[in-house]
Scaffold this motif. Structure first.
Motif, PDB file in Angstrom:
ATOM      1  N   ARG A   7       3.848  -3.938  -0.797  1.00 13.86           N
ATOM      2  CA  ARG A   7       3.004  -4.542   0.241  1.00 13.86           C
ATOM      3  C   ARG A   7       3.347  -6.026   0.407  1.00 13.86           C
ATOM      4  O   ARG A   7       3.485  -6.528   1.512  1.00 13.86           O
ATOM      5  CB  ARG A   7       1.528  -4.378  -0.098  1.00 13.86           C
ATOM      6  N   LEU A  64       6.658  -6.389   2.247  1.00 11.19           N
ATOM      7  CA  LEU A  64       6.530  -6.118   3.679  1.00 11.19           C
ATOM      8  C   LEU A  64       5.852  -7.283   4.401  1.00 11.19           C
ATOM      9  O   LEU A  64       6.288  -7.691   5.482  1.00 11.19           O
ATOM     10  CB  LEU A  64       5.743  -4.823   3.906  1.00 11.19           C
ATOM     11  N   GLU A  65       4.796  -7.823   3.808  1.00  8.88           N
ATOM     12  CA  GLU A  65       4.112  -8.956   4.424  1.00  8.88           C
ATOM     13  C   GLU A  65       5.009 -10.188   4.464  1.00  8.88           C
ATOM     14  O   GLU A  65       5.025 -10.918   5.462  1.00  8.88           O
ATOM     15  CB  GLU A  65       2.814  -9.251   3.673  1.00  8.88           C
ATOM     16  N   TRP A  74       7.540  -9.726   7.227  1.00  9.74           N
ATOM     17  CA  TRP A  74       6.899  -9.935   8.541  1.00  9.74           C
ATOM     18  C   TRP A  74       6.788 -11.435   8.825  1.00  9.74           C
ATOM     19  O   TRP A  74       7.112 -11.892   9.916  1.00  9.74           O
ATOM     20  CB  TRP A  74       5.534  -9.273   8.550  1.00  9.74           C
ATOM     21  N   LYS A  80       0.254  -6.903  12.326  1.00  9.71           N
ATOM     22  CA  LYS A  80       0.878  -6.974  11.008  1.00  9.71           C
ATOM     23  C   LYS A  80       0.361  -5.870  10.097  1.00  9.71           C
ATOM     24  O   LYS A  80       1.132  -5.253   9.359  1.00  9.71           O
ATOM     25  CB  LYS A  80       0.601  -8.341  10.377  1.00  9.71           C
ATOM     26  N   VAL A 102       2.516  -3.015   8.033  1.00 13.93           N
ATOM     27  CA  VAL A 102       2.455  -2.856   6.581  1.00 13.93           C
ATOM     28  C   VAL A 102       2.049  -1.426   6.235  1.00 13.93           C
ATOM     29  O   VAL A 102       2.632  -0.811   5.325  1.00 13.93           O
ATOM     30  CB  VAL A 102       1.486  -3.891   5.964  1.00 13.93           C
TER      31      VAL A 102
END
Length: 88
Positions: free
Chosen positions: A31, A34-35, A38, A47, A51
């Motif tokens: 997580r 992925l954040e 982004w 967003k 995720v």
């Protein structure tokens, strides 16, 4: 006999705790990646949806299934030790 059963039960409980801890840690790390991706790319849009899609892909990945080795590897090691001690 009861001693061995108790040992196996304790091992199973320890394996379950380790599996849950590794799963939660691995999912959290994914997580965060992925954040960070982004934010690094400066994307627009939702967003949270991005995720969640990424975590869904992760849940079906081979890497996620490798964590099940927490259950397999100790039992294989115990079986190999028993075989080596008794038959070699």
């Amino acid at each position: 006999m009861f001693g061995a059963m108790r040992l196996f039960l304790i091992l199973l409980v320890i394996q379950t705790v380790a599996y849950v801890a590794l799963s939660l840690y691995s999912r959290g790390a994914r997580r965060r990646k992925l954040e960070a991706w982004w934010d690094e790319k400066g994307k627009r849009g939702n967003k949270q949806a991005f995720v969640e899609r990424g975590l869904h892909v992760y849940d079906n990945s081979f890497r996620r299934k490798l964590i099940l080795g927490v259950y397999v590897v100790p039992w294989v090691a115990i079986g190999a030790l028993i075989y080596i001690v008794n038959y070699m």
